[in-house]
Design an enzyme around this catalytic site. Structure first.
Site, mmCIF file in Angstrom:
data_model
loop_
_atom_site.group_PDB
_atom_site.id
_atom_site.type_symbol
_atom_site.label_atom_id
_atom_site.label_comp_id
_atom_site.label_asym_id
_atom_site.label_seq_id
_atom_site.Cartn_x
_atom_site.Cartn_y
_atom_site.Cartn_z
ATOM 1 N N ARG A 168 0.852 -0.874 0.060
ATOM 2 C CA ARG A 168 0.004 0.102 -0.063
ATOM 3 C C ARG A 168 0.881 1.243 0.021
ATOM 4 O O ARG A 168 1.650 1.665 0.895
ATOM 5 C CB ARG A 168 -0.867 -0.056 1.137
ATOM 6 N N ASP A 450 -4.925 3.084 14.054
ATOM 7 C CA ASP A 450 -3.939 3.720 12.802
ATOM 8 C C ASP A 450 -4.573 5.031 12.708
ATOM 9 O O ASP A 450 -5.559 5.628 13.468
ATOM 10 C CB ASP A 450 -3.901 2.677 11.875
#
Length: 535
Positions: A168, A450
């Site tokens: 990613r 996160d």
């Protein structure tokens, strides 16, 4: 001893970050040349796309609501499918995600999962050393040579059949400040893409896999087209067949949910799946509709996937993907296993119920944040996906009533509580402190936090202040109330973490940043942008 950064610079591209000797194996002349070419060709368009985001948001702030695009109705109504899905991406029933730190890469690839999404974005604070060492770690993983020995002497190596690796890259909005082109920071996503592709595509193709990417934070199909053009140009440059590079796109912004068909269409040579990035999607709902007092969300803890606007999002994504031959990935289970057996039982029950909802809806797979949850998620999808099948692409949801813009924008019921606001403050505070210390993935109160979950925490409070909302006990949420709670919760965190951790940390700085972004009159788009300046 650091090598001078200029060793691997082109005429227009400059590396400002520290050049340790081992970094030269990643920042090779070929790599620098590729980054330079990509930036020269594609960075100007990226700038225009970011301006278009601002213009669209201004219209929404002025009262317009997001909707399906009338000018692309022919794409939504057309009969077409994506190019296809490689063999090793057809079964993705459980994926694990995490930052590109060496031990974590090994543990994730060894987990009972089909895919590991190695993350340069939301779960990584992009300090220069973490970005470059992350590229070294992924190259070693692809080559099968990765190993790690802990300070205690425990050795970690790869199992014989590790999970499929997907990288990613950073979102369009994020810069890489340690590399400049004509004096300007370059797009972080292009930097991540170029280095991972260049150093790994040959080894990946040789073993029957390929250069696979997760693309985050897209807000329009034009942004998807930009990425597809980046992929196509790179394939042509390296003499690779069209469609060699494959991408999964996260649908984690409110504008993008109205353009899923168009994204699949614009990226049809390269795209294989869409993913329900649920936490960022909730953050985007708040951010996009921040000026709309009738769309203010309640406590983060009650905004769950069974709420009408989130259920509609999940079901529309599945129906759209499967109609076009793409996979429809479910969202993240942010829970982490607990040491207490009774609490653990509750955690596994919640994860199982969440994954059963996704599997029964027709998702082809799901995400977990911790290897300890992989078996639970795998059991659910093994029981749901038909024997001998690799996915649920055959689930077309043709029985569904059409999902409308009103369904996707439906207000969410639930209370705003003082306890919820205080929890938001403590979570965001601790996450920000970890982030500016270089750690983008943090266990807090039993959840793997996160950037997305911290974003929900701070934007919820900003929106409550913006619209003068009241808590369930009657207190009106103001900047003054927030500042009072922030000071009080700072003391709670101090007691929780202990004197040694407090002294070693940057909690006062994190508190200043939390106040700055929560009390700003204009909502800060991403906490990672002011955070990056302090990293």
């Amino acid at each position: 001893m650091s090598a001078p950064a200029q060793t691997h610079c082109s005429a227009r591209l400059r590396i400002q970050g520290e050049m340790l000797p081992e970094y030269a194996q990643i920042l090779t002349p070929d790599a620098v040349a590729l980054v330079s070419e990509l930036v020269e060709r594609f960075a100007p368009q990226r700038g225009e796309l970011l301006k278009q985001r601002v213009a669209r948001q201004a219209r929404i702030d002025g009262g317009e609501l997001p909707d399906f695009l009338p000018e692309t109705a022919h794409i939504r109504e057309g009969d077409w499918t994506i190019r296809g899905i490689p063999a090793d991406l057809q079964d993705r029933r459980v994926e694990i995600t995490g930052p590109v730190e060496r031990k974590m890469v090994i543990n994730a690839l060894n987990a009972n999962v089909k895919v590991f999404m190695a993350d340069f974005e939301d779960s990584l604070a992009p300090a220069w050393n973490k970005v470059i060492e992350g590229q070294i770690n992924l190259r070693d993983a692809v080559n099968g040579t990765i190993s790690y020995t802990s300070p205690e002497g425990k050795a970690y190596t790869l199992n014989p059949n590790p999970a499929v690796l997907i990288c990613r890259v950073r979102g369009l909005h994020l810069p890489e400040k340690h590399v400049t082109f004509d004096g300007e920071p370059i797009p972080g996503g292009l930097f991540d893409f170029a280095l991972y592709f260049l150093h790994n595509y040959q080894a990946l193709l040789a073993k029957g896999s390929g250069p696979y990417f997760y693309v985050p934070k897209l807000q329009s199909h034009l942004e998807g087209r930009w990425w597809s053009e980046v992929f196509a140009w790179t394939e042509d440059k390296f003499g690779l067949p069209r469609g060699t590079i494959k991408a999964t796109v996260l649908i984690e912004t409110l504008p993008a949910v109205f353009e899923m068909d168009e994204l699949l269409y614009q990226m049809k040579d390269h795209i294989v799946a869409l993913n329900c990035g649920r936490w960022d999607y909730i953050f985007s709902y708040i951010k996009t509709l921040k000026n709309h007092p009738d769309r203010v969300l309640p406590d983060r803890q009650v905004v769950t996937m069974d709420k009408p606007f989130l259920s509609a999002y999940s079901r529309l994504l599945i129906k759209t993907c499967h109609k076009r031959g793409a996979l429809a990935m479910g969202g993240m289970a942010a829970f982490i296993p607990a040491k207490d057996a009774a609490i653990n039982e509750q955690v596994f029950a919640k994860v199982k119920a969440d994954k059963e909802r996704e599997a029964n809806n027709g998702h082809d797979g799901t995400w977990v944040a911790h290897p300890g949850l992989a078996d639970t998620a795998m059991a659910v999808f093994n029981a749901t996906i038909a024997a001998g099948a690799k996915n649920q692409i055959g689930v077309l949801r043709e029985q569904d009533a059409p999902i409308t813009a009103a369904d996707l924008l439906a207000p969410c019921e639930g209370e705003r509580t003082e306890a919820g606001m205080r929890t938001n403050i403590r979570v965001a505070l601790q996450y920000l402190e970890a982030w500016i210390n270089g750690n983008g993935c943090v266990p807090i109160y039993g959840l793997m936090e996160d950037a997305a979950t911290a974003e929900i925490s701070r934007t919820s409070i900003w929106q409550w202040i913006r619209h003068g909302k009241s808590l369930s006990n009657g207190k009106v949420v103001t900047k003054e109330l927030f500042r009072q709670m922030l000071a009080e919760e700072l003391e709670v965190v101090k007691a929780e973490v202990g004197a040694a951790r407090w002294q070693a940390g940057r909690f006062a700085e994190a508190s200043e940043l939390m106040e700055e972004i929560t009390c700003a009159d204009t909502l800060i788009d991403f906490l990672t942008l002011p955070g990056y300046e302090r990293l």
